[in-house]
Structure formats: structure tokens, C-alpha cells
Design a protein around this motif. Structure first.
Motif, PDB file in Angstrom:
ATOM      1  N   GLU A  30       0.823  -1.212   0.000  1.00 58.24           N
ATOM      2  CA  GLU A  30       0.000   0.000   0.000  1.00 58.24           C
ATOM      3  C   GLU A  30       0.854   1.258   0.000  1.00 58.24           C
ATOM      4  O   GLU A  30       0.617   2.197  -0.780  1.00 58.24           O
ATOM      5  CB  GLU A  30      -0.936   0.002   1.196  1.00 58.24           C
ATOM      6  N   GLN A  31       1.858   1.301   0.856  1.00 56.41           N
ATOM      7  CA  GLN A  31       2.699   2.495   0.928  1.00 56.41           C
ATOM      8  C   GLN A  31       3.517   2.687  -0.346  1.00 56.41           C
ATOM      9  O   GLN A  31       3.715   3.815  -0.802  1.00 56.41           O
ATOM     10  CB  GLN A  31       3.619   2.428   2.149  1.00 56.41           C
ATOM     11  N   ALA A  32       3.961   1.584  -0.951  1.00 57.25           N
ATOM     12  CA  ALA A  32       4.678   1.689  -2.217  1.00 57.25           C
ATOM     13  C   ALA A  32       3.771   2.266  -3.304  1.00 57.25           C
ATOM     14  O   ALA A  32       4.191   3.113  -4.102  1.00 57.25           O
ATOM     15  CB  ALA A  32       5.208   0.316  -2.633  1.00 57.25           C
ATOM     16  N   LEU A  33       2.518   1.815  -3.324  1.00 57.87           N
ATOM     17  CA  LEU A  33       1.571   2.313  -4.323  1.00 57.87           C
ATOM     18  C   LEU A  33       1.278   3.792  -4.101  1.00 57.87           C
ATOM     19  O   LEU A  33       1.159   4.568  -5.066  1.00 57.87           O
ATOM     20  CB  LEU A  33       0.283   1.506  -4.266  1.00 57.87           C
ATOM     21  N   GLN A  34       1.167   4.208  -2.844  1.00 52.96           N
ATOM     22  CA  GLN A  34       0.910   5.623  -2.574  1.00 52.96           C
ATOM     23  C   GLN A  34       2.086   6.491  -2.997  1.00 52.96           C
ATOM     24  O   GLN A  34       1.898   7.592  -3.552  1.00 52.96           O
ATOM     25  CB  GLN A  34       0.607   5.818  -1.085  1.00 52.96           C
ATOM     26  N   LYS A  70      -1.924 -11.289  -5.508  1.00 55.33           N
ATOM     27  CA  LYS A  70      -2.676 -10.391  -4.629  1.00 55.33           C
ATOM     28  C   LYS A  70      -2.081  -8.979  -4.696  1.00 55.33           C
ATOM     29  O   LYS A  70      -2.810  -7.986  -4.828  1.00 55.33           O
ATOM     30  CB  LYS A  70      -2.627 -10.912  -3.185  1.00 55.33           C
ATOM     31  N   ALA A  71      -0.747  -8.890  -4.627  1.00 54.10           N
ATOM     32  CA  ALA A  71      -0.099  -7.578  -4.697  1.00 54.10           C
ATOM     33  C   ALA A  71      -0.307  -6.928  -6.058  1.00 54.10           C
ATOM     34  O   ALA A  71      -0.518  -5.715  -6.154  1.00 54.10           O
ATOM     35  CB  ALA A  71       1.391  -7.717  -4.388  1.00 54.10           C
ATOM     36  N   LEU A  72      -0.271  -7.725  -7.121  1.00 57.89           N
ATOM     37  CA  LEU A  72      -0.505  -7.189  -8.461  1.00 57.89           C
ATOM     38  C   LEU A  72      -1.939  -6.705  -8.613  1.00 57.89           C
ATOM     39  O   LEU A  72      -2.198  -5.684  -9.254  1.00 57.89           O
ATOM     40  CB  LEU A  72      -0.201  -8.256  -9.517  1.00 57.89           C
ATOM     41  N   SER A  73      -2.880  -7.419  -7.994  1.00 60.38           N
ATOM     42  CA  SER A  73      -4.281  -6.997  -8.080  1.00 60.38           C
ATOM     43  C   SER A  73      -4.532  -5.720  -7.289  1.00 60.38           C
ATOM     44  O   SER A  73      -5.475  -4.977  -7.590  1.00 60.38           O
ATOM     45  CB  SER A  73      -5.194  -8.125  -7.574  1.00 60.38           C
ATOM     46  N   MET A  74      -3.681  -5.439  -6.304  1.00 62.78           N
ATOM     47  CA  MET A  74      -3.785  -4.192  -5.561  1.00 62.78           C
ATOM     48  C   MET A  74      -3.302  -3.011  -6.398  1.00 62.78           C
ATOM     49  O   MET A  74      -3.692  -1.871  -6.140  1.00 62.78           O
ATOM     50  CB  MET A  74      -2.977  -4.273  -4.259  1.00 62.78           C
ATOM     51  N   GLY A  75      -2.423  -3.292  -7.387  1.00 64.47           N
ATOM     52  CA  GLY A  75      -1.965  -2.207  -8.240  1.00 64.47           C
ATOM     53  C   GLY A  75      -0.500  -2.229  -8.622  1.00 64.47           C
ATOM     54  O   GLY A  75      -0.060  -1.377  -9.393  1.00 64.47           O
ATOM     55  N   ALA A  76       0.278  -3.186  -8.072  1.00 65.83           N
ATOM     56  CA  ALA A  76       1.686  -3.274  -8.462  1.00 65.83           C
ATOM     57  C   ALA A  76       1.798  -3.575  -9.956  1.00 65.83           C
ATOM     58  O   ALA A  76       0.891  -4.156 -10.556  1.00 65.83           O
ATOM     59  CB  ALA A  76       2.395  -4.351  -7.647  1.00 65.83           C
ATOM     60  N   ARG A 101      -5.430  -1.139   0.545  1.00 65.62           N
ATOM     61  CA  ARG A 101      -6.612  -1.111  -0.319  1.00 65.62           C
ATOM     62  C   ARG A 101      -7.086  -2.521  -0.651  1.00 65.62           C
ATOM     63  O   ARG A 101      -6.295  -3.478  -0.688  1.00 65.62           O
ATOM     64  CB  ARG A 101      -6.298  -0.345  -1.596  1.00 65.62           C
ATOM     65  N   TYR A 102      -8.368  -2.644  -0.918  1.00 71.64           N
ATOM     66  CA  TYR A 102      -8.940  -3.934  -1.291  1.00 71.64           C
ATOM     67  C   TYR A 102      -8.925  -4.040  -2.807  1.00 71.64           C
ATOM     68  O   TYR A 102      -9.361  -3.116  -3.497  1.00 71.64           O
ATOM     69  CB  TYR A 102     -10.372  -4.048  -0.771  1.00 71.64           C
ATOM     70  N   PRO A 103      -8.410  -5.132  -3.361  1.00 70.92           N
ATOM     71  CA  PRO A 103      -8.357  -5.256  -4.824  1.00 70.92           C
ATOM     72  C   PRO A 103      -9.747  -5.182  -5.449  1.00 70.92           C
ATOM     73  O   PRO A 103     -10.679  -5.839  -4.994  1.00 70.92           O
ATOM     74  CB  PRO A 103      -7.738  -6.639  -5.040  1.00 70.92           C
ATOM     75  N   SER A 104      -9.874  -4.387  -6.497  1.00 65.43           N
ATOM     76  CA  SER A 104     -11.132  -4.310  -7.230  1.00 65.43           C
ATOM     77  C   SER A 104     -11.216  -5.459  -8.224  1.00 65.43           C
ATOM     78  O   SER A 104     -10.210  -6.130  -8.514  1.00 65.43           O
ATOM     79  CB  SER A 104     -11.217  -2.975  -7.978  1.00 65.43           C
ATOM     80  N   PHE A 105     -12.408  -5.685  -8.749  1.00 63.57           N
ATOM     81  CA  PHE A 105     -12.569  -6.736  -9.755  1.00 63.57           C
ATOM     82  C   PHE A 105     -11.702  -6.425 -10.973  1.00 63.57           C
ATOM     83  O   PHE A 105     -11.062  -7.320 -11.542  1.00 63.57           O
ATOM     84  CB  PHE A 105     -14.036  -6.848 -10.170  1.00 63.57           C
ATOM     85  N   LYS A 106     -11.648  -5.144 -11.348  1.00 64.40           N
ATOM     86  CA  LYS A 106     -10.815  -4.732 -12.473  1.00 64.40           C
ATOM     87  C   LYS A 106      -9.347  -5.021 -12.188  1.00 64.40           C
ATOM     88  O   LYS A 106      -8.602  -5.482 -13.066  1.00 64.40           O
ATOM     89  CB  LYS A 106     -11.024  -3.247 -12.753  1.00 64.40           C
ATOM     90  N   GLY A 107      -8.930  -4.757 -10.941  1.00 69.15           N
ATOM     91  CA  GLY A 107      -7.545  -5.016 -10.561  1.00 69.15           C
ATOM     92  C   GLY A 107      -7.209  -6.495 -10.581  1.00 69.15           C
ATOM     93  O   GLY A 107      -6.111  -6.899 -10.985  1.00 69.15           O
ATOM     94  N   ILE A 108      -8.152  -7.321 -10.138  1.00 63.67           N
ATOM     95  CA  ILE A 108      -7.943  -8.773 -10.121  1.00 63.67           C
ATOM     96  C   ILE A 108      -7.795  -9.306 -11.544  1.00 63.67           C
ATOM     97  O   ILE A 108      -6.918 -10.134 -11.826  1.00 63.67           O
ATOM     98  CB  ILE A 108      -9.116  -9.473  -9.400  1.00 63.67           C
TER      99      ILE A 108
END
Length: 261
Positions: free
Chosen positions: A45-49, A75-81, A187-194
Motif C-alpha cells: 500500500e505504501q509503495a503504491l501511494q 494479490k499484490a498485483l491486483s492491488m496495483g503493483a 486497499r482492497y483489490p477491485s474486480f478490475k484489478g484482479i
């Protein structure tokens, strides 16, 4: 110039399951479901911010573990990595934190980074020393146990909250940082992120790719090992006090006998 952020994550046994040891006294990862360590979610989360605040940034998650460790990366990729690196080799089995830090350091050097972000500890080993070991192996400054972190003009800045004081810390990049569970909810992964995570690249590396000798890692190369383990005794029913007007006296007598009072 792209700010390259690497996040070290770990695939751990679910803490709500019945965790135990395998026959070789390493963590039994087959008997219980695994997942991305909750404390590492704060690091992601902090890396994404930080990446969101930068003009141009890339977040890579890195893990060392068996085949199933891909679940932690996804899981980390679905969060946004943006991408992931998975170091997987049979000879890694049984590696302690010292051996793991040696593997991770080589993987980070191969991947490239400006900032390494870690969680404060893993939820299985719970040693909390990996960030310091990485900083030592990479010859970098470390800014650890941060509840707040940011990057400005080539400098990482953070706040460490202690029992008696709050410290404001900073270090020039490249650097290694770790964040606590007080740094902000992940953050909770969105369906789009997954769905997007399924298409993001996951690079597979083994010890040969990193130039690491198998004798330096695994059970043989680890500095620590479990010598013996005894299962926790089953919980007993305990003493039942039936109150027939003298329950208080019975309870006081029991506590006195156990030297609690």
C-alpha cells in the motif's frame, strides 16, 4: 526518470489455520492454506501511494518461495503493483531469514530499484530483521518501522512512532524502508484489478539466475534451525465451581491454591 520501487513480500500460512511443522521441522506449508502476509500488505500500500505521488514510478513485488507463492504476488498485483519477480528453487527449502535475505538481495540487484519497501515482520517467523539484513547486504541506509513514509527530491522521509517519542527520519535514495501496521489500511483489490493482475508479468528466477550457491541457502546454509518441537497440549476442561451459596469462597480458595492471590 522512473522511480523504481521494489516491495519484498512473503507467502505465509494462514494464521487462522492449524499451523505446525513438517517432518524436517520446517514450516508445514501443505497442511494449511497460504496467503500474502498481512503485514506485507501495508508495504504494498505504501509503495503504491508513493508511486501515485511520483511523476513516473514503477512498483515491482519480489518474493522467495514455492510454486504457491505466486498467489501472494497476484494479490499484490491486483492491488496495483506493475510486475512481479518470483525466486523459486527446490534448494531454497528450509532457508532462514539470513539465507532468505541473501537471495532477496541478489534478486533486488538483478531487478534494479531506487527504494526497497518491506513490512515490519512476517506473520509466520515474526523476526522483523529482514529489512536491516537487506540494507547491510546491499550497503544501503535503512529507515525502519515507519508509520508514515514519502519520497521527495531523491530522499525518503518517514515518521517512527515509539512509546516515548516520535522520530522524523530521512535517507538519500537508494534506501531500504519498512512500514508498520499503523501506516494506513491496505486497499482492497477491485474486480478490475484482479482481472488486470492476470496479465501482468511475473518473472521466474532460480538460484543459478542469481549466482547463488545452493550450499549457502536452504537448511544446510541457514544460520538457525528448529532443533525440536512439541505440540501444545490439548486444552482441558478446567475446574468448574458450582455456586450453592459458597461460590465466592470456592473461587477464592482455588485462586489461593494456585498462588494467584
Amino acid at each position: 526518470m522512473t522511480l523504481k520501487i521494489a516491495v519484498c513480500v512473503k507467502y505465509v500460512p494462514d494464521a487462522t489455520g492449524d499451523r505446525g511443522f513438517a517432518d524436517d521441522l520446517t514450516t508445514d506449508r501443505e497442511a494449511v492454506d497460504g496467503l500474502l502476509s498481512e503485514l506485507d500488505e501495508y508495504a504494498v500500500e505504501q509503495a503504491l501511494q508513493i508511486a501515485e505521488e511520483a511523476d513516473d514510478a514503477e512498483v515491482t513485488v519480489v518474493t522467495v518461495g514455492p510454486d504457491d507463492a505466486k498467489d501472494a504476488l497476484r494479490k499484490a498485483l491486483s492491488m496495483g503493483a506493475d510486475k512481479a519477480v518470483h525466486v523459486n528453487d527446490d534448494d531454497i527449502h528450509g532457508s532462514d531469514v539470513f539465507a532468505t535475505s541473501a537471495i532477496l538481495a541478489k534478486a533486488l540487484e538483478k531487478t534494479g530499484f531506487d527504494l526497497v519497501v518491506c513490512g515490519m515482520a512476517s506473520t509466520d517467523g515474526a523476526m522483523g530483521v529482514l529489512p536491516a539484513l537487506l540494507a547491510e547486504r546491499l550497503s544501503l541506509p535503512q529507515v525502519t518501522l515507519l508509520s508514515e513514509v514519502s519520497v521527495e527530491d531523491g530522499t525518503v522521509k518517514g515518521r517512527r512512532d515509539g512509546d516515548a517519542a516520535t522520530e522524523l527520519l530521512e535517507a538519500p535514495l537508494p534506501a531500504v524502508v519498512s512500514v508498520t501496521d499503523q501506516s494506513g489500511e491496505a486497499r482492497y483489490p477491485s474486480f478490475k484489478g484482479i482481472m488486470a493482475a492476470k496479465k501482468k508479468p511475473v518473472e521466474e528466477l532460480d538460484l543459478d539466475d542469481l549466482g547463488v550457491d545452493a550450499d549457502e541457502v536452504g537448511l544446510a546454509g541457514s544460520w538457525t534451525l528448529v532443533d525440536s518441537a512439541t505440540p501444545r497440549p490439548a486444552r482441558t476442561q478446567g475446574t468448574i465451581v458450582t455456586d450453592e451459596g459458597d461460590g465466592g469462597k470456592q473461587l477464592a480458595a482455588f485462586l489461593a491454591a494456585q498462588k494467584f492471590i
